[in-house]
Every structure is written in structure tokens, then in C-alpha cells.
Design a protein around this motif. Structure first.
Motif, PDB file in Angstrom:
ATOM      1  N   ARG A  82       1.445  -0.739  -0.324  1.00  0.00           N
ATOM      2  CA  ARG A  82       0.103   0.060  -0.365  1.00  0.00           C
ATOM      3  C   ARG A  82       1.227   0.938  -0.006  1.00  0.00           C
ATOM      4  NH1 ARG A  82      -5.084   0.479   1.528  1.00  0.00           N
ATOM      5  NH2 ARG A  82      -5.998  -1.243   1.940  1.00  0.00           N
ATOM      6  N   ARG A 103      -5.437  -8.463  -2.288  1.00  0.00           N
ATOM      7  CA  ARG A 103      -6.050  -9.294  -3.157  1.00  0.00           C
ATOM      8  C   ARG A 103      -7.198  -9.602  -3.211  1.00  0.00           C
ATOM      9  NH1 ARG A 103      -8.935  -3.194  -3.636  1.00  0.00           N
ATOM     10  NH2 ARG A 103     -11.061  -4.047  -4.621  1.00  0.00           N
ATOM     11  N   THR A 106      -8.503 -12.403  -1.605  1.00  0.00           N
ATOM     12  CA  THR A 106      -9.759 -11.798  -0.209  1.00  0.00           C
ATOM     13  C   THR A 106     -10.595 -11.305  -2.006  1.00  0.00           C
ATOM     14  OG1 THR A 106      -8.520  -9.735  -0.751  1.00  0.00           O
ATOM     15  CG2 THR A 106      -8.599 -11.463   1.031  1.00  0.00           C
ATOM     16  N   GLU A 107     -10.762 -11.312  -2.502  1.00  0.00           N
ATOM     17  CA  GLU A 107     -12.079 -11.303  -3.820  1.00  0.00           C
ATOM     18  C   GLU A 107     -12.131 -11.785  -3.927  1.00  0.00           C
ATOM     19  OE1 GLU A 107     -10.381  -7.009  -6.941  1.00  0.00           O
ATOM     20  OE2 GLU A 107     -10.028  -9.233  -7.197  1.00  0.00           O
ATOM     21  N   SER A 131      -4.666  -7.618   7.531  1.00  0.00           N
ATOM     22  CA  SER A 131      -4.598  -7.338   6.098  1.00  0.00           C
ATOM     23  C   SER A 131      -6.033  -8.657   5.129  1.00  0.00           C
ATOM     24  CB  SER A 131      -3.330  -7.811   5.216  1.00  0.00           C
ATOM     25  OG  SER A 131      -2.626  -6.535   5.634  1.00  0.00           O
ATOM     26  N   GLU A 135      -9.138  -6.562   4.206  1.00  0.00           N
ATOM     27  CA  GLU A 135      -9.880  -7.140   2.820  1.00  0.00           C
ATOM     28  C   GLU A 135     -10.698  -8.004   2.767  1.00  0.00           C
ATOM     29  OE1 GLU A 135      -8.150  -5.570  -0.170  1.00  0.00           O
ATOM     30  OE2 GLU A 135      -6.957  -3.742   2.053  1.00  0.00           O
ATOM     31  N   LYS A 138     -14.348  -5.733   3.178  1.00  0.00           N
ATOM     32  CA  LYS A 138     -14.654  -5.007   2.045  1.00  0.00           C
ATOM     33  C   LYS A 138     -15.555  -5.852   1.196  1.00  0.00           C
ATOM     34  CE  LYS A 138     -10.450  -2.383   2.443  1.00  0.00           C
ATOM     35  NZ  LYS A 138      -9.278  -1.634   1.908  1.00  0.00           N
TER      36      LYS A 138
END
Length: 273
Positions: A82, A103, A106-107, A131, A135, A138
């Protein structure tokens, strides 16, 4: 337009499990792999140290003509990505990109769990960063995340002890601690790119029906989609099907261990940072 290889970075060998899947899905591109073995492991180091080490390596990739760098290291993705994306890239080069492994994972992780209870196995650094819970929340706010640090697993793997009876003790111990946190866990993510080498042992110590996910295929699929969505970046990636491997430590040691992770013989060059 200058074209260059796609950079793939890890603190050591683990990123080779990700590179293997990327090359399987996208064999036409050129790749540069760097293992910062001289300063590994990253998992026990501070945020500032991991950030500084990772930034040095990213800058080296850029100096080699890479416009796109993948941090195939969960600790670097958790502790450095980040800051590099937000603070450093705008100053270095607004065209270049650095992506991580957290990411993409986690998506999609919510699509694997029916109970909305997910277990994360990682290094101390990855777990302490928080993290994954951040994530995952979200994308899947209903999922409960349970984490377990496995500090002995990377040393076991890097010392070629991951098939030994001694490894059984440490795998069973950490799996027990994770599963004690909730009886509902039905999906476990290996949030360290070394851990796929322990997959067979992990499967021995969990109830049937629990899915265990490694990141390689997920990250490779995500990169494939990224290059389709960003044709301007895809155009900057050279396509000769070439691979080059670098290590900051002994090339002999790297080559001996790397084949365990990559599945094929590897010939590396030494890099002094």
C-alpha cells in the motif's frame, strides 16, 4: 514504447509457487524472478524493514525494464504494498504498477465458503498486519475470519524438512489451534506461498469437507484478467517466453531449493543489492 518482463518478487522461494501457475496460464510473457534470500525471512521483521527491503527490490525490477511487478509474497503485500502504491509510485513513475497477492485472493474467497467462516494460515507478519480480515470485510462483510500464525512452517520447508515426521507435529499443532477457534470453518486459505508444499500434511489433520486454497492459481487468473482490463500495461510486457531467476544469496542454495517450489530445475544469477 519500451517493453520489458513482468517482475515477480518474493523474500525467498515461496513466490516460485505463484510464478509456476502464472507461467502455466500466461506462458507467452517474459518473467524476471527475484528471491531476496539473503534477508529472508520477512515474516518476523518490522513493517518499516519489510517496506524498505521490498522497495529496494521493486526499484531493481524497474531498473531492469519491468513496468509491472507482482509481490508474490504475503508479508510484503501486507506490510509494503500500500505504501509503495500510494507514496512511492507517483514519485518514481506514474505508468509502472506493483500488485500483490492479498487482494486477488480476498476478492474470490467468499465464493468458496458456505458457512461464512474462513481460516487464514500465515506468517506472524501477515497475521499481525490484519490485512486479510480487513480486505475480506470489504468484499464479504458477512464472513468471519479466523487467523493462525505458523512460525515454524517456513523454516521447515526451507530446510527440506517439510516431508519429515517432525513437520507432522508442527502442522497438527497449528491446524488444531485454528480449528479450535470455530467449528464452522469450511475454507482455509494458505496465506503464505511456501505453504502449498505442506498441502498433503495439512489435509491429514483437518476434517473431510474443508477446502484448502493455495494462492497460485487465483493470482495467475487475476493477473490474466488484469492484463485484459489494462491493454496499455499489457502492451508494455515483452513476449518471448523467457524466464530469468535472481537471488541475493547463494545461487547454488537457491537452485537446489527452487526446484521444490517451481517443479522444474532452476538456474539463477546472483544479485548484490
Amino acid at each position: 514504447m519500451n517493453k520489458g518482463p513482468i517482475g515477480v518478487f518474493d523474500s525467498g522461494y515461496g513466490g516460485l509457487t505463484v510464478l509456476k501457475e502464472i507461467v502455466d496460464q500466461l506462458p507467452q510473457y517474459d518473467y524476471l524472478y527475484l528471491g531476496d534470500n539473503a534477508r529472508a525471512p520477512y515474516g518476523t521483521r518490522s513493517f518499516e524493514t519489510v517496506y524498505q527491503y521490498t522497495l529496494e527490490c521493486v526499484q531493481w525490477f524497474f531498473s531492469q525494464g519491468c513496468s509491472l511487478v507482482i509481490l508474490a509474497c504475503n508479508t510484503a503485500s501486507a506490510k509494503a504494498l500500500r505504501t509503495i502504491q500510494q507514496n512511492d509510485l507517483p514519485k518514481i513513475d506514474t505508468i509502472k504498477r506493483v500488485l500483490g497477492v492479498i487482494r486477488p485472493t480476498t476478492e474470490v474467497i467468499g465464493s468458496f465458503s458456505k458457512t461464512n467462516a474462513v481460516g487464514i494460515l500465515g506468517t506472524n507478519g501477515t497475521v499481525q498486519s490484519g490485512s486479510y480480515p480487513i480486505e475480506i470485510a470489504k468484499f464479504y462483510p458477512n464472513i468471519k475470519v479466523y487467523q493462525q500464525a505458523c512460525p515454524m512452517w517456513v523454516p521447515l520447508i526451507e530446510n527440506n524438512e517439510h516431508q519429515s515426521a517432525g513437520a507432522d507435529y508442527f502442522v497438527q499443532k497449528e491446524m488444531g489451534k485454528l480449528l479450535q477457534q470455530s467449528p464452522d470453518i469450511d475454507t482455509i486459505l494458505l496465506a503464505c506461498t511456501h505453504y502449498p508444499l505442506l498441502m498433503n500434511k495439512i489435509q491429514q489433520f483437518i476434517p473431510q469437507g474443508i477446502k484448502v486454497l493455495s494462492q497460485g492459481k487465483i493470482v495467475a487468473g487475476s493477473l490474466k484478467e488484469y492484463l485484459i482490463r489494462h491493454p496499455e500495461m499489457e502492451a508494455r510486457c515483452s513476449k518471448n517466453g523467457q524466464l530469468s531467476f535472481f537471488t541475493t544469496d547463494s545461487t547454488e542454495d537457491f537452485d537446489n531449493h527452487a526446484s521444490n517450489f517451481y517443479g522444474k530445475p532452476v538456474k539463477s544469477s546472483h544479485l548484490q543489492l
